[in-house]
Every structure is written in structure tokens, then in C-alpha cells.
Design a protein around this motif. Sequence first.
Motif, PDB file in Angstrom:
ATOM      1  N   LYS A  46       0.809  -1.226   0.000  1.00 41.69           N
ATOM      2  CA  LYS A  46       0.000   0.000   0.000  1.00 41.69           C
ATOM      3  C   LYS A  46       0.839   1.271   0.000  1.00 41.69           C
ATOM      4  CE  LYS A  46      -3.627  -2.517   0.124  1.00 41.69           C
ATOM      5  NZ  LYS A  46      -4.142  -2.925  -1.154  1.00 41.69           N
ATOM      6  N   HIS A  47       2.155   1.146  -0.051  1.00 41.11           N
ATOM      7  CA  HIS A  47       3.057   2.290  -0.057  1.00 41.11           C
ATOM      8  C   HIS A  47       3.684   2.440  -1.445  1.00 41.11           C
ATOM      9  CE1 HIS A  47       3.149   2.732   4.349  1.00 41.11           C
ATOM     10  NE2 HIS A  47       3.120   1.412   4.386  1.00 41.11           N
ATOM     11  N   GLU A  48       4.135   3.646  -1.745  1.00 43.36           N
ATOM     12  CA  GLU A  48       4.994   3.834  -2.906  1.00 43.36           C
ATOM     13  C   GLU A  48       6.343   3.228  -2.535  1.00 43.36           C
ATOM     14  OE1 GLU A  48       4.225   5.256  -5.914  1.00 43.36           O
ATOM     15  OE2 GLU A  48       2.159   5.271  -5.157  1.00 43.36           O
ATOM     16  N   TYR A  49       7.001   2.585  -3.485  1.00 46.18           N
ATOM     17  CA  TYR A  49       8.262   1.917  -3.172  1.00 46.18           C
ATOM     18  C   TYR A  49       9.148   1.826  -4.404  1.00 46.18           C
ATOM     19  CZ  TYR A  49       6.192  -2.110  -5.508  1.00 46.18           C
ATOM     20  OH  TYR A  49       5.611  -2.938  -6.442  1.00 46.18           O
ATOM     21  N   LYS A  50      10.392   1.478  -4.144  1.00 51.63           N
ATOM     22  CA  LYS A  50      11.290   1.080  -5.223  1.00 51.63           C
ATOM     23  C   LYS A  50      11.924  -0.248  -4.827  1.00 51.63           C
ATOM     24  CE  LYS A  50      15.659   3.211  -3.957  1.00 51.63           C
ATOM     25  NZ  LYS A  50      16.814   3.923  -4.467  1.00 51.63           N
ATOM     26  N   VAL A  51      12.231  -1.059  -5.812  1.00 57.56           N
ATOM     27  CA  VAL A  51      12.902  -2.333  -5.574  1.00 57.56           C
ATOM     28  C   VAL A  51      14.383  -2.032  -5.410  1.00 57.56           C
ATOM     29  CG1 VAL A  51      13.462  -4.600  -6.530  1.00 57.56           C
ATOM     30  CG2 VAL A  51      11.183  -3.614  -6.901  1.00 57.56           C
ATOM     31  N   ILE A  52      14.940  -2.429  -4.274  1.00 54.69           N
ATOM     32  CA  ILE A  52      16.364  -2.160  -4.039  1.00 54.69           C
ATOM     33  C   ILE A  52      17.231  -3.382  -4.309  1.00 54.69           C
ATOM     34  CG2 ILE A  52      15.958  -0.271  -2.431  1.00 54.69           C
ATOM     35  CD1 ILE A  52      16.669  -2.261  -0.136  1.00 54.69           C
ATOM     36  N   GLY A  53      16.611  -4.553  -4.480  1.00 61.46           N
ATOM     37  CA  GLY A  53      17.403  -5.737  -4.757  1.00 61.46           C
ATOM     38  C   GLY A  53      16.568  -6.993  -4.860  1.00 61.46           C
ATOM     39  N   HIS A  54      17.262  -8.078  -5.177  1.00 60.72           N
ATOM     40  CA  HIS A  54      16.625  -9.379  -5.376  1.00 60.72           C
ATOM     41  C   HIS A  54      17.291 -10.413  -4.489  1.00 60.72           C
ATOM     42  CE1 HIS A  54      14.823  -7.475  -8.867  1.00 60.72           C
ATOM     43  NE2 HIS A  54      16.042  -7.095  -9.229  1.00 60.72           N
ATOM     44  N   LEU A  55      16.478 -11.243  -3.860  1.00 61.74           N
ATOM     45  CA  LEU A  55      16.967 -12.268  -2.945  1.00 61.74           C
ATOM     46  C   LEU A  55      16.583 -13.650  -3.448  1.00 61.74           C
ATOM     47  CD1 LEU A  55      15.262 -10.022  -0.774  1.00 61.74           C
ATOM     48  CD2 LEU A  55      17.043 -11.067   0.540  1.00 61.74           C
ATOM     49  N   THR A  56      17.432 -14.610  -3.159  1.00 62.11           N
ATOM     50  CA  THR A  56      17.073 -16.011  -3.323  1.00 62.11           C
ATOM     51  C   THR A  56      17.469 -16.731  -2.038  1.00 62.11           C
ATOM     52  OG1 THR A  56      19.192 -16.587  -4.340  1.00 62.11           O
ATOM     53  CG2 THR A  56      17.378 -16.052  -5.838  1.00 62.11           C
ATOM     54  N   CYS A  57      16.653 -17.697  -1.669  1.00 57.80           N
ATOM     55  CA  CYS A  57      16.874 -18.424  -0.419  1.00 57.80           C
ATOM     56  C   CYS A  57      16.515 -19.883  -0.643  1.00 57.80           C
ATOM     57  CB  CYS A  57      15.997 -17.813   0.670  1.00 57.80           C
ATOM     58  SG  CYS A  57      16.061 -18.654   2.251  1.00 57.80           S
ATOM     59  N   GLN A  58      17.380 -20.780  -0.241  1.00 60.07           N
ATOM     60  CA  GLN A  58      17.055 -22.192  -0.339  1.00 60.07           C
ATOM     61  C   GLN A  58      16.026 -22.544   0.722  1.00 60.07           C
ATOM     62  OE1 GLN A  58      20.833 -24.192  -0.198  1.00 60.07           O
ATOM     63  NE2 GLN A  58      21.039 -24.082  -2.412  1.00 60.07           N
ATOM     64  N   ASN A  59      15.009 -23.253   0.326  1.00 56.62           N
ATOM     65  CA  ASN A  59      13.891 -23.575   1.201  1.00 56.62           C
ATOM     66  C   ASN A  59      14.093 -24.935   1.853  1.00 56.62           C
ATOM     67  OD1 ASN A  59      11.426 -23.513   2.456  1.00 56.62           O
ATOM     68  ND2 ASN A  59      10.262 -24.018   0.642  1.00 56.62           N
ATOM     69  N   PHE A  60      15.103 -25.028   2.748  1.00 55.45           N
ATOM     70  CA  PHE A  60      15.355 -26.270   3.467  1.00 55.45           C
ATOM     71  C   PHE A  60      14.423 -26.427   4.665  1.00 55.45           C
ATOM     72  CE2 PHE A  60      19.759 -25.748   1.750  1.00 55.45           C
ATOM     73  CZ  PHE A  60      19.721 -26.857   0.944  1.00 55.45           C
ATOM     74  N   LEU A  61      13.942 -25.317   5.177  1.00 58.03           N
ATOM     75  CA  LEU A  61      13.170 -25.323   6.407  1.00 58.03           C
ATOM     76  C   LEU A  61      11.698 -25.082   6.116  1.00 58.03           C
ATOM     77  CD1 LEU A  61      15.681 -23.115   8.386  1.00 58.03           C
ATOM     78  CD2 LEU A  61      15.518 -25.597   8.397  1.00 58.03           C
ATOM     79  N   ASP A  62      10.914 -24.964   7.149  1.00 53.22           N
ATOM     80  CA  ASP A  62       9.501 -24.699   6.938  1.00 53.22           C
ATOM     81  C   ASP A  62       9.295 -23.251   6.508  1.00 53.22           C
ATOM     82  OD1 ASP A  62       8.933 -22.934   9.235  1.00 53.22           O
ATOM     83  OD2 ASP A  62       9.225 -24.708  10.454  1.00 53.22           O
ATOM     84  N   GLN A  63       8.117 -22.982   6.024  1.00 52.17           N
ATOM     85  CA  GLN A  63       7.776 -21.682   5.450  1.00 52.17           C
ATOM     86  C   GLN A  63       7.992 -20.530   6.430  1.00 52.17           C
ATOM     87  OE1 GLN A  63       3.831 -21.922   3.915  1.00 52.17           O
ATOM     88  NE2 GLN A  63       4.018 -20.078   2.716  1.00 52.17           N
ATOM     89  N   GLU A  64       7.609 -20.700   7.670  1.00 52.57           N
ATOM     90  CA  GLU A  64       7.755 -19.628   8.664  1.00 52.57           C
ATOM     91  C   GLU A  64       9.226 -19.299   8.920  1.00 52.57           C
ATOM     92  OE1 GLU A  64       5.336 -17.656   9.890  1.00 52.57           O
ATOM     93  OE2 GLU A  64       4.104 -18.768   8.461  1.00 52.57           O
ATOM     94  N   GLU A  65      10.069 -20.310   8.927  1.00 58.80           N
ATOM     95  CA  GLU A  65      11.495 -20.086   9.146  1.00 58.80           C
ATOM     96  C   GLU A  65      12.113 -19.344   7.964  1.00 58.80           C
ATOM     97  OE1 GLU A  65      15.135 -20.221  11.227  1.00 58.80           O
ATOM     98  OE2 GLU A  65      13.081 -20.491  11.869  1.00 58.80           O
ATOM     99  N   VAL A  66      11.714 -19.695   6.750  1.00 58.74           N
ATOM    100  CA  VAL A  66      12.216 -18.987   5.568  1.00 58.74           C
ATOM    101  C   VAL A  66      11.779 -17.530   5.607  1.00 58.74           C
ATOM    102  CG1 VAL A  66      12.081 -18.828   3.049  1.00 58.74           C
ATOM    103  CG2 VAL A  66      12.409 -21.054   4.146  1.00 58.74           C
ATOM    104  N   LYS A  67      10.527 -17.270   5.966  1.00 58.47           N
ATOM    105  CA  LYS A  67      10.050 -15.884   6.068  1.00 58.47           C
ATOM    106  C   LYS A  67      10.831 -15.112   7.123  1.00 58.47           C
ATOM    107  CE  LYS A  67       5.646 -16.487   6.703  1.00 58.47           C
ATOM    108  NZ  LYS A  67       4.189 -16.363   6.798  1.00 58.47           N
ATOM    109  N   ARG A  68      11.132 -15.752   8.240  1.00 61.82           N
ATOM    110  CA  ARG A  68      11.906 -15.095   9.294  1.00 61.82           C
ATOM    111  C   ARG A  68      13.315 -14.764   8.810  1.00 61.82           C
ATOM    112  NH1 ARG A  68      15.516 -15.931  12.947  1.00 61.82           N
ATOM    113  NH2 ARG A  68      15.734 -18.163  12.622  1.00 61.82           N
ATOM    114  N   LYS A  69      13.941 -15.706   8.115  1.00 58.49           N
ATOM    115  CA  LYS A  69      15.284 -15.473   7.587  1.00 58.49           C
ATOM    116  C   LYS A  69      15.282 -14.332   6.572  1.00 58.49           C
ATOM    117  CE  LYS A  69      17.640 -18.908   9.485  1.00 58.49           C
ATOM    118  NZ  LYS A  69      18.764 -18.703  10.371  1.00 58.49           N
TER     119      LYS A  69
END
Length: 108
Positions: A46-69
Amino acid sequence: MKKQLLLIAGLCLLISSCAIVPITYFGDRLAPTTSVEIYYSAHDVKHEYKVIGHLTCQNFLDQEEVKRKLSDYGKNIGADAIVILGTDNAKNDQAAIVTADALKYTDK
């Protein structure tokens, strides 16, 4: 012998539960932030924004842990929000790669 096998299995389980989830980042690094919002679609932001970068993360853990990381990493790079774009299968088909964009709000 059984005790040793159980001990080894327990140690392996302990080590795997503390696995480091590697995050790859390509983009700008700004002053750290104290909180990061997580979205699944840029349409929900809901805010104006700019993309400052791109991330990739290996999903070895559960969804909540990946979101926390991803959130913790986002704070360190100065992001205000992370948009999770989706997942891709890894080459070995045992884990998925989560891709995301790091956002900085421009209307604050």
C-alpha cells in the motif's frame, strides 16, 4: 551399539535443525531497518516503493522459518518490505529456491 546409533541419529537431527539457510542477494544496501513487512504480491503493498534488490533463499526449512530469515536479512540491507515472488525447483529436486524482491518505501 543401539545407543551409539541413537546418539548419532540425534546429533544429525540436531545439526540439521540448526541448518544455515543461505540467502543470495544482489542489490543496494541501505541503513538497517527495524522491521520488514512480508508480502506475496506487489499488488498488496500500500506504499509507494522502489525495488532495491533481489533475494534467493534455499527452502530447506519450513515456510515460517524462511520468512523469518528473509525478514532478518531484509532488516540488515535496509528494506522496508519483502515481496516473495515464488519458488523454483532446485537441480536436485530436494529443495526449492524462494525468490523475493526487497523494497524500500519512498512515501515515508
